[in-house]
Design a protein around this motif. Structure first.
Motif, mmCIF file in Angstrom:
data_model
loop_
_atom_site.group_PDB
_atom_site.id
_atom_site.type_symbol
_atom_site.label_atom_id
_atom_site.label_comp_id
_atom_site.label_asym_id
_atom_site.label_seq_id
_atom_site.Cartn_x
_atom_site.Cartn_y
_atom_site.Cartn_z
ATOM 1 N N THR A 127 1.854 -11.174 5.089
ATOM 2 C CA THR A 127 2.542 -10.328 6.074
ATOM 3 C C THR A 127 2.763 -8.919 5.520
ATOM 4 O O THR A 127 2.656 -7.936 6.256
ATOM 5 C CB THR A 127 3.881 -10.951 6.506
ATOM 6 N N ASN A 128 3.032 -8.811 4.234
ATOM 7 C CA ASN A 128 3.147 -7.488 3.631
ATOM 8 C C ASN A 128 1.814 -6.758 3.631
ATOM 9 O O ASN A 128 1.745 -5.552 3.894
ATOM 10 C CB ASN A 128 3.659 -7.594 2.185
ATOM 11 N N ARG A 129 0.745 -7.477 3.367
ATOM 12 C CA ARG A 129 -0.579 -6.853 3.299
ATOM 13 C C ARG A 129 -0.971 -6.218 4.623
ATOM 14 O O ARG A 129 -1.551 -5.134 4.653
ATOM 15 C CB ARG A 129 -1.629 -7.900 2.889
ATOM 16 N N TYR A 130 -0.637 -6.872 5.725
ATOM 17 C CA TYR A 130 -1.073 -6.379 7.032
ATOM 18 C C TYR A 130 0.045 -5.766 7.872
ATOM 19 O O TYR A 130 -0.191 -5.349 9.000
ATOM 20 C CB TYR A 130 -1.754 -7.516 7.809
ATOM 21 N N GLY A 131 1.246 -5.687 7.299
ATOM 22 C CA GLY A 131 2.343 -5.080 8.039
ATOM 23 C C GLY A 131 2.829 -5.913 9.207
ATOM 24 O O GLY A 131 3.370 -5.382 10.178
ATOM 25 N N TRP A 132 2.632 -7.241 9.149
ATOM 26 C CA TRP A 132 3.091 -8.119 10.223
ATOM 27 C C TRP A 132 4.571 -8.443 10.024
ATOM 28 O O TRP A 132 5.077 -8.460 8.902
ATOM 29 C CB TRP A 132 2.316 -9.438 10.217
ATOM 30 N N GLU A 133 5.246 -8.733 11.120
ATOM 31 C CA GLU A 133 6.607 -9.249 11.013
ATOM 32 C C GLU A 133 6.551 -10.669 10.454
ATOM 33 O O GLU A 133 5.621 -11.432 10.747
ATOM 34 C CB GLU A 133 7.281 -9.277 12.390
ATOM 35 N N GLY A 186 0.799 -1.219 0.000
ATOM 36 C CA GLY A 186 0.000 0.000 0.000
ATOM 37 C C GLY A 186 0.828 1.264 0.000
ATOM 38 O O GLY A 186 0.361 2.329 0.428
ATOM 39 N N ILE A 187 2.074 1.190 -0.472
ATOM 40 C CA ILE A 187 2.948 2.357 -0.553
ATOM 41 C C ILE A 187 2.722 3.051 -1.901
ATOM 42 O O ILE A 187 2.618 2.392 -2.934
ATOM 43 C CB ILE A 187 4.425 1.938 -0.411
ATOM 44 N N GLN A 188 2.638 4.382 -1.881
ATOM 45 C CA GLN A 188 2.381 5.145 -3.096
ATOM 46 C C GLN A 188 3.673 5.796 -3.600
ATOM 47 O O GLN A 188 4.341 6.513 -2.855
ATOM 48 C CB GLN A 188 1.305 6.198 -2.837
ATOM 49 N N LEU A 189 4.003 5.507 -4.845
ATOM 50 C CA LEU A 189 5.204 6.048 -5.472
ATOM 51 C C LEU A 189 4.858 7.323 -6.227
ATOM 52 O O LEU A 189 3.757 7.466 -6.764
ATOM 53 C CB LEU A 189 5.790 5.031 -6.446
ATOM 54 N N PHE A 190 5.806 8.253 -6.267
ATOM 55 C CA PHE A 190 5.584 9.457 -7.062
ATOM 56 C C PHE A 190 6.815 9.770 -7.907
ATOM 57 O O PHE A 190 7.937 9.397 -7.570
ATOM 58 C CB PHE A 190 5.202 10.653 -6.181
ATOM 59 N N LYS A 191 6.564 10.460 -9.024
ATOM 60 C CA LYS A 191 7.624 10.831 -9.963
ATOM 61 C C LYS A 191 7.570 12.342 -10.153
ATOM 62 O O LYS A 191 6.533 12.886 -10.537
ATOM 63 C CB LYS A 191 7.434 10.121 -11.299
#
Length: 374
Positions: A304-310, A58-63
């Motif tokens: 784990t990436n989806r929910y930010g779990w370790e 869910g990280i948003q990239l910008f240019k």
């Protein structure tokens, strides 16, 4: 990808109350870590630093220049946390300032994440309280320059944020905050989670009263309540939420194993079903742990990436050090460990108690442990 152009206000996807922006290599690394340590932020960084997992996380990239991104964030977020030099931030936000009653909080973090500086809207906008919480979450020094700080009490929307606590719902944040600030009777019930949440050098106000159970709090008839628990409340207990907020501490450990190639949908279905049976909140999961043979299992990486779990893995030798309630010769034959889900959960939790011993469901094995807090 957000493509920034002069004269065009970009569209951003707002999910959390705060925006976290980075524009350097080291800043991006810190932002990615902060997304896990302080889960109240939407993360933005330059596309040239992409890792390939941004969409999943869910990280948003910008240019383009970050100066063109800030006006959109300024209007839509409660606060901006910028891993950018203070001078650059001052120059970029100067043209978009409106009024201290409406401007969002603005914080600056240096590139080594050693200092968190309250820049704008320290009192009304909550930047000073946010500075303390962010600094505690990342192990940095808070820098507050206002002559007098805010009332020394609990910032309801940030309560426990430095530990990764998140609220169940934001519906009652405003009225509960009003009760706290107006020194009304506010009940606090803590069933688990970190106990060192009081961060001021003064005693807890007498209007904030702590109770052992939700039932005791209900009997005291408070004006508002703060409930810290990983449990799903019983119907009778839900009355406390008429003017109450539930905080979900990161207290649950999922020990898991699966057949190679098991789908994300099956993994998540087993997790949801298991937590529902145990009446535990998914928002309180801290980690998914397994054997190192599964360190590249795509479904584990995705969930784990989806929910930010370790996501933590252990060697067979590390797992075999744990006393197992259900050792398996078959598992040992294929993995070198006498168990996976149970010993992994116990090892991460650092004790031998399991909320749920090994449960097999389709292609998945799951065990559940809880962290102990002093």
């Amino acid at each position: 990808m957000i493509k920034l152009q002069e004269g065009v206000i970009p569209e951003v996807e707002v999910k959390k109350p705060y925006a976290l922006v980075a524009i350097t290599k080291h800043g991006v690394q810190k932002a990615r870590q902060m997304q896990r340590d302080f889960p109240h932020v939407d993360v933005y960084y330059m596309d040239k630093f992409q890792h390939g997992d941004e969409q999943t996380r869910g990280i948003q990239l910008f240019k383009g220049t970050v100066r063109l991104l800030l006006p959109a964030l300024f209007k839509q977020y409660k606060g901006l946390i910028l891993i950018i030099s203070l001078g650059a931030v001052v120059r970029m936000i100067a043209p978009i300032l409106i009024d201290k009653k409406t401007d969002p909080a603005v914080l600056v973090i240096d590139d080594k994440a050693e200092h968190v500086i309250s820049v704008l809207s320290g009192h009304i906008g909550g930047a000073n309280a946010l500075t303390h919480e962010v600094a505690n979450a990342i192990g940095a020094k808070p820098i507050i320059t206002t002559a007098s700080d805010v009332q020394k009490t609990i910032p309801v929307d940030l309560f426990g944020a430095r530990f990764g606590w998140i609220w169940e719902s934001d519906e009652k944040l405003t009225p509960v905050s009003a009760s706290v600030v107006n020194e009304e009777h506010v009940a606090i019930v803590q069933e688990n989670g970190e106990t060192n949440w009081w961060m001021h050098d003064t005693p807890i106000p007498s209007t904030l009263k702590q109770y052992e159970t939700i039932q005791q709090a209900l009997e005291a008839k408070p004006n508002a309540a703060l409930i810290i628990t990983d449990r799903i409340l019983d119907i009778e207990e839900e009355a406390i939420l008429q003017n109450g907020v539930i905080y979900r501490p990161k207290s649950i450990v999922l020990g898991m194993g699966c057949n190679r190639g098991t789908s994300l949908e099956e993994i998540e279905a087993v997790i949801d079903e298991t937590l529902a049976e145990l009446k535990l909140s998914k928002k309180s999961v801290k980690a998914l742990v397994t054997i190192d043979l599964k360190k590249d299992e795509q479904s584990f990486l995705d969930v784990t990436n989806r929910y930010g779990w370790e996501f933590v893995t252990y060697t067979p030798a590390q797992l075999n050090e744990m006393p197992l309630p259900n050792p398996s010769e078959t598992v040992f034959k294929y993995t070198g460990a006498y168990g996976v889900s149970e010993p992994a959960a116990m090892r991460y939790a650092n004790h031998q108690e399991l909320v749920l011993q090994k449960k097999k469901s389709g292609n998945v094995t799951i065990s559940v442990a809880k962290l102990h807090f002093s």
